[in-house]
Design a protein around this motif. Structure first.
Motif, mmCIF file in Angstrom:
data_model
loop_
_atom_site.group_PDB
_atom_site.id
_atom_site.type_symbol
_atom_site.label_atom_id
_atom_site.label_comp_id
_atom_site.label_asym_id
_atom_site.label_seq_id
_atom_site.Cartn_x
_atom_site.Cartn_y
_atom_site.Cartn_z
ATOM 1 N N LYS A 478 22.176 -4.681 -20.002
ATOM 2 C CA LYS A 478 21.642 -5.812 -19.238
ATOM 3 C C LYS A 478 21.537 -5.393 -17.772
ATOM 4 N N GLU A 480 20.640 -6.827 -13.864
ATOM 5 C CA GLU A 480 20.386 -7.941 -12.942
ATOM 6 C C GLU A 480 19.626 -7.404 -11.740
ATOM 7 N N THR A 486 16.922 -11.309 -14.821
ATOM 8 C CA THR A 486 17.579 -10.438 -15.793
ATOM 9 C C THR A 486 16.552 -9.784 -16.711
ATOM 10 N N TYR A 488 16.412 -6.557 -19.986
ATOM 11 C CA TYR A 488 17.183 -5.696 -20.887
ATOM 12 C C TYR A 488 16.468 -4.363 -21.028
ATOM 13 N N SER A 537 14.155 -10.048 -23.045
ATOM 14 C CA SER A 537 15.106 -10.566 -24.037
ATOM 15 C C SER A 537 15.415 -9.500 -25.081
#
Length: 871
Positions: A478, A480, A486, A488, A537
């Motif tokens: 993940k 940031e 966010t 992935y 996601s």
């Protein structure tokens, strides 16, 4: 001897002693990450000394171009201030790779210097390595004993590690050395003070002439020494210093290596060499630096803002700065020396002859650009100095010059020192550090640790052959981001997604799970040899089975553009010449951008020819011929183009379309017909000597052509559907030109009336016909007005201000005779008064202008110029 004869004698001497004469290696190093430039003759033989490669010849001799302006060997700041340091210089050398050693090297060196070149033995001294306890090295007794048989012992001097242990850098081949120094002082001076006391003391007439290096060791990364597989000889003699000795002069610059350049500089500047120390330094700097820059460009390194290119740009800018300040050269002039330099050097270095036109044009562009920066920067620096309190300029002010206007900090420091002022260097570097921290903060990302799903799984790229494959996620994390929230990042065991590289963007597409849920993949990049897939996601079951699918449309459009860059590269080399070299590219589904080395704007005819060349290759329907896992050298020997700056492994991939063959890891069409059509949309400059073409293919080309047809239809309708739209537009242009002429006539009448009114307002102040007035004219009209009045009146001083669209402009005219007699300078006056309109400017002593953003300051500027004249 002439310099050419000196070179020839050296090579001939060693050729008769079974040495192979080899050409100089390029001065710019492309395949050694530890060095930017060749800084010694041994660089090209480094692998032989280490035993990594076997030399074809055990004895060689050459004259090697060297550049010492970075790293451990950096002579840049000394150049020009003394008579024997240089940026670029030639190093004459003879080499033994595991063949002869100290005895032959020493005996031949002495024979060449004293019997062939006839240097007086009483003027020569030799040094020997005294040893170094920290390295466990003893004194070089063998070299001492060999020299003792040739010269008196009082002429053999001991040298420490700094002087008599030669190392290329922090790591690499090294060994003790024996230097030969020459004392060229007068007989009287040599009787007063022994030359032995002046060796290695930076005396301009007692200089090292030849260094005999006995390569015995390799310096490892931890600082320790290990014995090399074999003993080698590496000698280096400074060609320019040798010429000084043999031509009986006291300076390298007084030899025929430099004097032709100096004579041309004298003729071009009107400044006599020898007139003053300031101008002498400037002339030495320029005559030295043009050689370094010219040969670097000929060897493939264009001036730029990073790396080796920045070093070359800095050398050139140093020369421009000296010419600007001390020789009053305000227009490009250094490029004019290239033709002469080429004539001098092309016999031994054919690359400078072959590329002299390119070199001259690149230098001229760089000069013109930097002179603009210099003029603007000097004006701003003048303002900073005028408003400065004390003798130290704050670092933040110097940083503003550097950051906003690109004014080099070393030039700021130099100019301040010439005005007996100091620079707060600590403050400057603090501001520079803050800027870097701001830049890092803007792109900072918080990356989590990898979640490992399958530690044993490998990674396989299948994207050359398919756009869809079964896959599993082997790890993910993940991230940031400061901007963008966010995301992935995922690694797959098998992937068809091409990771960004070689100018081609990463693929987009999606990951689909067994239930048919699709996770969009927005980008693909490479990190530490892993192909990273970006998504907002994760799949519901990250460990489950997936199908990785690349966006077919985007991939096909992208690879059409990528293939077009290959054909474009071929076309440019065909139309413009083989000097064209790719300097960068960007390829995506919307189009392509291709940067290449070339010295001038392409003509319409050249662009049309390039475009036609590419489209002809498309029409020929050339199939892709791909070879994978080919040996690098084999591929290059077969004609594949290896791009400058790219890193290649032992095994490479070659892509061929007809006569175009390149090393490339990107994706391409199967047949050139898949590109459909190629259209150049723009051609522009990226930097001095680097041009950029932007182009489109396929669907985007079709959209472009359709839009052009629509535009033509709309124009035809506006023109009321003439039978010949081109003629109709031409008629409109003619009508417009006629109306412009009528306007010009009216403006001239207005200016004539104004001139009559203003002439009546001119008053005599202190013997000067003076007028300061705000007028309602454009800048061109004001200039014409000034020179018309100047032709009618002597001793005239005019100062006009005008306002247009919220901006102010000041113009100052001074009769040439008046400017000379009273020491007046229009450029200095408008620069000073420009502060009232919050601007700056400059020009010539008799006419100058300044622009600013504060029209409210015009009355104050007019009042102050009146006060100035009255005083």
């Amino acid at each position: 001897m002439t310099s050419k004869e000196i070179r020839q004698e050296f090579l001939k001497f060693f050729e008769t002693r079974k040495h192979q004469v080899v050409p100089s290696a390029p001065m710019v190093i492309k395949d050694d990450p530890t060095l930017m430039f060749t800084n010694a003759g041994m660089n090209q033989f480094k692998e032989f000394f280490l035993g990594n490669k076997t030399p074809k010849y055990s004895r060689v001799t050459d004259t090697q171009k060297c550049l010492r302006v970075s790293g451990k060997h950096n002579d840049l700041e000394e150049v020009g201030k003394d008579t024997y340091h240089h940026t670029m210089f030639e190093m004459l050398g003879n080499w033994s790779f595991g063949d002869y050693f100290k005895k032959e090297a020493i005996e031949w060196a002495w024979e060449l210097l004293t019997e062939v070149y006839k240097i007086n033995k009483d003027q020569l001294y030799v040094t020997v390595f005294e040893g170094e306890a920290s390295d466990g090295l003893k004194m070089d007794q063998e070299a001492y004993d060999l020299w003792k048989q040739i010269v008196p012992e009082d002429r053999i001097l001991m040298g420490n590690k700094n002087d008599n242990f030669w190392e290329m850098g922090e790591q690499g081949p090294c060994g003790p050395c024996s230097e030969i120094h020459v004392d060229i002082r007068s007989e009287e001076e040599r009787q007063k003070v022994s030359g032995a006391s002046l060796v290695n003391m930076d005396h301009p007439q007692v200089v090292e002439i030849w260094n005999l290096v006995f390569m015995e060791f390799n310096r490892k990364a931890d600082g320790s020494l290990e014995k090399l597989p074999a003993q080698h000889v590496d000698t280096g003699m400074g060609f320019e210093r040798l010429c000084m000795v043999l031509q009986g002069v006291q300076s390298n610059y007084d030899t025929d290596v430099f004097m032709p350049l100096i004579k041309q500089l004298e003729a071009g500047s009107g400044v006599k060499y020898g007139a003053s120390e300031e101008t002498d330094i400037a002339i030495r700097v320029i005559s030295d630096h043009v050689r370094a820059v010219a040969f670097a460009i000929a060897d493939g390194q264009l001036p730029s803002n990073t790396g080796a290119g920045y070093v070359i740009r800095r050398i050139l800018r140093r020369a421009i700065r000296y010419g600007f300040t001390f020789l009053d050269k305000k227009e490009p002039f250094i490029y004019e020396l290239v033709a002469l330099l080429s004539d001098q050097m092309k016999e031994f270095f054919p690359e400078i002859g072959a590329q002299s036109q390119l070199v001259a044009k690149v230098i001229r562009e760089e000069e013109a650009g930097f002179l603009r920066t210099l003029e603007q920067g000097l004006q701003l620096l003048d303002q900073i100095i005028a408003n400065n309190e004390g003798d130290t300029v704050k670092g933040v002010k110097a940083f503003e010059l550097y950051d906003t206007y690109g004014f080099p900090i070393d030039l700021t420091a130099l100019i301040l020192s010439e005005r007996n002022m100091k620079l707060d260097e600590k403050g400057f570097h603090e501001e520079l550090k803050k800027q870097k921290e701001r830049s890092r903060a803007a792109t900072k990302v918080e990356t989590g640790d990898w979640t490992i799903l399958d530690a044993e799984a490998g990674e396989e790229f299948l994207g050359y052959d398919t756009l869809q494959t079964p896959s599993r996620i082997t790890r993910y994390r993940k991230v940031e981001r400061k901007k963008g929230g966010t995301i992935y990042q995922m690694v797959l065991d098998r992937t068809p997604f091409y990771a960004e590289g070689g100018g081609q963007v990463g693929d987009q597409g999606y990951l689909e799970d067994v239930a048919g849920n699709k996770i969009p993949v927005s980008d693909t990049k490479r990190e530490n040899n892993l192909i990273i897939h970006f998504s907002k996601s994760l799949p519901k079951d990250p460990a489950g089975e997936l199908t990785a699918v690349v966006s077919r449309k985007k991939r096909l459009m992208t690879q059409a553009n990528h293939t077009a860059t290959h054909l474009l590269h071929q076309a440019l080399r065909q139309v413009l010449g083989t000097h064209v070299e790719q300097k960068g590219s960007m390829v995506n589904s919307d189009g392509l951008r291709f940067d290449f080395s070339h010295f001038s704007k392409m003509t319409k005819e050249e662009l049309a020819e390039v475009e036609k060349f590419v489209n002809d290759r498309i029409s020929e329907k050339l199939p892709k011929v791909e070879k994978r896992a080919v040996g690098f050298q084999e591929a290059v020997d077969d004609g594949a183009i290896a791009l400058f700056g790219e890193k290649y492994g032992d095994k490479v991939r070659t892509i061929n379309f007809g006569e175009s063959t390149e090393l490339c890891g990107g994706t391409h069409v199967e047949n050139t017909a898949d590109i459909w059509y190629f259209i150049i949309t723009s051609e522009s400059a990226v930097a001095a000597g680097v041009r950029r073409i932007e182009a489109i293919t396929g669907e985007k080309a079709m959209e472009y052509l359709n839009k052009r047809d629509t535009t033509l239809e709309e124009v035809t309708q506006v023109l009321k559907n003439p039978a010949d739209p081109v003629k109709a537009v031409s008629n409109l242009q003619e009508e417009n030109a006629a109306l412009k002429k009528q306007v010009e006539v009216l403006l001239k009448e207005k200016a004539g009336n104004l001139k009559h009114d203003l002439k009546g307002k001119i008053t005599n102040v202190n013997g000067i016909n003076f007028l300061a007035e705000k007028v309602d004219l454009n800048q061109g009209g004001i200039k014409d007005l000034c020179f018309e009045l100047g032709g009618e009146m002597d001793d005239l001083f005019l100062f006009f201000a005008t306002e247009d669209n919220g901006k102010a402009m000041l113009s100052c005219y001074i009769s040439k005779d008046l400017a000379a007699a009273r020491g007046l300078n229009a450029g200095q006056i408008v620069r000073e008064l420009g502060k009232y309109i919050q601007g700056g400017g400059g020009g010539q002593p008799f006419f100058a202008t300044a622009g600013g953003k504060n029209p409210d300051g015009i009355p104050e500027a007019l009042e102050n110029v009146k006060t100035y004249i009255q005083a």
